[in-house]
Structures are given as C-alpha cells and as structure tokens.
Design an enzyme around this catalytic site. Structure first.
Site, short mmCIF file in Angstrom:
data_model
loop_
_atom_site.label_atom_id
_atom_site.label_comp_id
_atom_site.label_asym_id
_atom_site.label_seq_id
_atom_site.Cartn_x
_atom_site.Cartn_y
_atom_site.Cartn_z
N GLY A 55 0.81 -1.21 0.00
CA GLY A 55 0.00 0.00 0.00
C GLY A 55 0.84 1.26 0.00
O GLY A 55 0.30 2.37 -0.01
N HIS A 56 2.18 1.10 0.02
CA HIS A 56 3.10 2.24 -0.01
C HIS A 56 3.87 2.30 -1.32
O HIS A 56 4.90 2.96 -1.41
CB HIS A 56 4.11 2.14 1.14
N ASP A 109 6.88 -4.68 12.04
CA ASP A 109 8.02 -4.88 11.13
C ASP A 109 9.29 -5.15 11.92
O ASP A 109 10.05 -6.06 11.59
CB ASP A 109 8.22 -3.62 10.26
N HIS A 215 0.11 5.24 7.35
CA HIS A 215 -1.03 4.32 7.41
C HIS A 215 -2.29 5.05 7.85
O HIS A 215 -3.28 4.42 8.25
CB HIS A 215 -0.76 3.18 8.40
#
Lengths: 329, 329
Positions: A55-56, A109, A215
């Site tokens: 999504g990045h 992460d 996000h």
C-alpha cells in the site's frame, strides 16, 4: 470503496504479478513465501533487503535493482511481512558478504525482521529508519515512524553496497543517513484499506491532519484547511527544529506524494518549501519530487530534508536502475 | 475543493516555478509568454515542441530534455496555450533544422498551434495525436482525442530527432506511431478544475465512466462499478477492435494513471491487460506503468497499446533524460 480490484483477497498477488511482469528485466517474484528479488543476482556485495506492509508502492519493490535493494518482502496491505519471507529473500539474495535489513520503525516490522535476523545463517545487521519528526510514539510505533526518508537510506546505502563495501560500513552509513533525515506529512483525505472497506479515519471537507502517518495514523493535530504556504511552513519548521542544520548546510529536498495528490500540487509544495529553506540559508543541491512512499490513495504529501555531505551526495548521485528510480544507466 | 494551493490564480506559476527549480539541470522556465525549454539548447536537430492545458502533469513539461522534447508550452488548467507561447518557445529552441509541433487533438490546441505555425519563421510541421479510441467526436474535439499515447509519440520522435533526422522524417514517424497506437480510459471519480471549484461531473459511488476523456469529458457510457478484470476486458477489446493487430504482433503496453489511482491498482490492471493481450496472441515486449498523462486528481486509468516495429522499438529504447522519463543516461 471504489478501487480497481477483483477479489479483495487477490489484490496483493495480482498487483505483485503485474509488477513482476512489467519489470521482468529487473525483478523476479517468488511466492509462498512472497518476495521480490533482482532478476540477476548480484555477486560479492552485501545483500540489502527491505520490506513492510503493502500500500506504499513503489516502496519497496519499486526499489529492487542495481544500486538499491537486492530483495523486498511485501506484507499484506499495511501489515508487516512475516519472518519466513525475509529468510527466503535472504537465501535468494545473499552473496557471501552478509545481509543488511532496512526496516521502517513500526512494531510489527521490527519484531518480524528481528525474528528473521535471529534465524539467519548469514552475517547480518539492521538499519531502522525513523525519519518522521511528527510524533515520538504512535499507533503502531515505539519511537518515531519510518516514512519517506527510507527511500533516501535505501538509495544511498544501495550505492555503497554496490561498490563492495562491507556490512559494517553499510550499516554505519544507513544509520548516518537516517540520523540526518527528517520528514513530516499532512493528509487531506483518508485512505481505505481494501479488507476494511471503509476509510481509516474521518476528516471534514475543511480539515487536514498535520503530521499524519503513512497508514493514516493520527499526527500532531487536526487543523482547518488553509493555504499551501502556511501548511508547508509548519512542516518545514518542524523538520528544521528536529534536524537543527548548520546555517548554509547542503540538503536534499524531497516532496513525497501519498498517491492521491497530483504532481501539479507537489511541485507547488516544492516551490514553497524551497523558498523557505533558502531563506534559512540552506543550500538545496539535490531534489526529488513524486510519489515514492504512498498511503494507498490518500491525498496528501510529506516534506523530507536530508543533510548531505560528500559521502551521502556521492552515493545519491551514483547510478541506479530500479522500476521507480533510475539514472546513470 | 481541497487542494494544496494558495490563490487559484497563482497555481500554475507556482507549480511551474517549483518544477523548474527542482529540475534546473534539465529545464529553464520563461514567463510572459510561458514556456519550458531545455536548460542546454540542442544544436543541429529538429526542435520538438509540445504543449496543452495544464493539469495533465508530467505531460508535457516533464518530457522536456535529451531524447524527447525541446520545449513545452503549458496553458492554464485544461485550457490551450496561446500562439505567442509556441512562437517564443520556437524562437528559443529552434536550431536550424526546423520545428515539429506535437499537438493533442483538441479544437483549441489545434487552432492555436496552427496560428503559431502560420507565423513561424522556420520550416515546420505538426503531428496531431488522436489515440483515444473511445469516441469519434467529443466535447472539445473534432475527431478522436489525443491522450496517453502522446507520450509514446514524444519519446519515439524525440529519439529520431536527437539522431539528426530531418523534419519530414520526424513528422512521418510521429504520424506512424500515432496511427499504430490506441488508448481508452475509465474514470472512477471526477476531477475539480481549481477555477471552477466544483467537480467537472457527478458520478455515483457505484458508477464508472467508460471511455472518459482526460478533461473529464463524457466517454462511451456511464456504467455500474464492477470487477477490474471486466473493466479491463472492455478497454482492451475496444483498443484491439480499432488497431486490428496481426496475430503475434509485437506491442508496447502502457497502463496510465489519471493521478488519483495508486500504483498498486495500476499494476493490478497491467496484470489483467497483459494476460488478455497474450491470450490474443500478442507479444508484449515493452511496458510502461505509472502516471504519465493525468487529469488533475481524478481516480482512473487508461490502457494504451502501441504496435511496435523495429524502428519504433529502437527509438523507444534509446536514451532519454527528462524529469519524468529517464533511461540509458
């Protein structure tokens, strides 16, 4: 939610497959576990591996290739990849000189890359990026968030690794670039995670979120919409307060779009940011404007300043050949 | 209307100024009349000049530089530039081999470039691009509209001009590429022209505009939102019906975003389009995915197919160095 998709569960695989097909000269896609790796494995260099939630885009797959990453591990949208992905990517990419993980500072992460590192049968180190000056802790973060400055870390360390430098030198340069880089973003709209099907946050037609995360995490404050010059002034002030550059310092200025804001507006933001930074006596010698670290379809942008020195500038300028960043070859 | 702007009247100048500052190694901005020209004038080549309304960035300014355009004339948002801009740009860029205008087929652009051509003190020719297969006539068009395929024309003819070819050869290749290129787009949202302050058209949360123009002009029909695979199938079918490629033809496949659609979705569209074209026996040897011909902040995308031959492929592959397209140097 109006997106170009088929089934929500298939988005990631279909998008990765399209990416790998369009750039088959650069990357190879492996599935189960999923990772992107250079089509031609590089020999005798430290393997640079990054990853994070999808999504990045183009982060991180768009930066796999000569002079930048050796592999990238895409998680589901806004979700960390899992340790088996990093392990498989490392097995595929490692070329006898060890593995450097480049990880944006989000709890999931960091934890998953740490677990992978513990199981890794290679010499390894990790650079954690934390360039977002907006907030100290956030929804998914202890400490500062890693955002668009990550691209600069990947480019600069990528060049050093390509030159044959050892793991310790790559780790040291990555930490140095991160410590000299500050970013802050602003959102005009939310984004919609496909699996959720509704906007991550509500925001009024006359509001903006100052210091937003990539996000859609809350930033410093919800404010009334106002002129671009005033928005940029706040972003630049926050970054300079953090970086405290020497007068006349040489900098790279990056204006990063979150995907929903057109280039016309990004260059307008660049115009204002550059004028403000010059007024502070700073010397902008390198620039980057575009959508490099995005937030699905969010309208918004971030400003990043990196304090250059001869070493960083040299590696920034070095040739790179990836899907999303290419020069010198 | 929520955009990063100061005063509506200043958007274009501020954005162009930011673009010229960020890319001062590539372009120089001249004002009154406004145009962008290469920072280093090329000698002994046909001068390629394009232009059109702003709001489609990176078209055309992002394609000024080695191997592509010599100058670009930006009009106001979605408004043709005026003949004085083309004349001034031609004066600045012409290098003794004449001027080739590359013009998207919209009535205002065609008329204004024609008026400039009549006054031009140089040998000149014009290539009109008309790759949009969606509709024959449209809001501002007699004949087909010029859309994302224009980028391919500019790249390919740019390479030929750089090689020292004469005006007639450049004109002929431009016409050939245009005749071998078909595009069609789809919008999920409208866009908002800043001076208007409200969306160009209304569209429901469950609707799409099939065959939309890059200014939000009506397309073939308003339809219900549906799966990406079905949308792409309609776009590809319309293009192939127009181009009628030989079985096993070699093609360039371009997925162009209108700005508001993220890369993740554009690569998903590529995945579907590539599969459909392969099923038709076509051989995709070149690809381009990204935001190249945009419509302010519109969510949507277009598919472009260009029928390659040895000449077109060779000039596509040749080095280019512009703000928005760069390879080989």
């Amino acid at each position: 939610m109006k997106k170009f998709i088929n089934k929500v569960d298939d988005i990631l695989l279909e998008s990765l497959s399209g990416f790998a097909a369009a750039h088959h000269d650069l990357v190879r896609l492996q599935l189960n576990p999923n990772y992107l790796v250079r089509a031609n494995k590089a020999a005798n260099k430290v393997a640079l591996i990054s990853g994070g939630g999808s999504g990045h885009e183009p982060l991180h797959g768009g930066f796999v290739g000569y002079g930048m990453l050796d592999a990238a591990c895409p998680g589901h949208v806004f979700t960390s990849p899992t340790p088996d992905q990093m392990l498989a990517a490392a097995e595929a990419a490692e070329g006898g000189r060890g593995v450097l993980f480049i990880v944006k500072n989000y709890a999931g992460d960091v934890m998953n890359f740490e677990m992978a590192a513990e199981m890794l049968p290679f010499e390894h180190a990790t650079v954690i990026t934390s360039d977002d000056v907006a907030v100290v802790n956030s929804t998914w973060t202890t400490g500062r968030r890693g955002v668009a400055g990550t691209v600069i870390v990947e480019k600069v360390v990528g060049s050093l690794a390509e030159s044959g430098a050892d793991l310790a030198a790559c780790k040291a340069l990555g930490d140095k670039v991160n410590s000299r880089t500050g970013s802050m973003g602003v959102a005009l709209t939310s984004c919609t995670v496909p699996a959720a099907g509704r906007p991550t946050f509500d925001i009024g037609d006359d509001e903006l979120e100052m210091g937003v995360g990539i996000h859609g995490e809350p930033g410093r404050r919800r404010e009334k919409m106002r002129e671009a010059d005033l928005i940029v002034a706040d972003l630049v002030a926050a970054i300079l307060e953090d970086l405290k550059p020497a007068s006349n310092a040489e900098i790279l200025l990056m204006i990063n779009g979150f995907a929903g804001t057109p280039l016309m507006e990004l260059y307008l933001l660049y115009n204002t940011a550059a004028a403000l930074l010059k007024k502070q006596g700073l010397n902008i010698t390198r620039s980057l404007v575009g959508n490099y670290t995005t937030s699905l379809e969010m309208a918004g942008a971030s400003v990043t300043v990196c304090l250059l020195d001869d070493e960083i500038r040299q590696h920034w300028d070095a040739p790179v050949h990836t899907a999303a960043m290419r020069w010198g070859r």
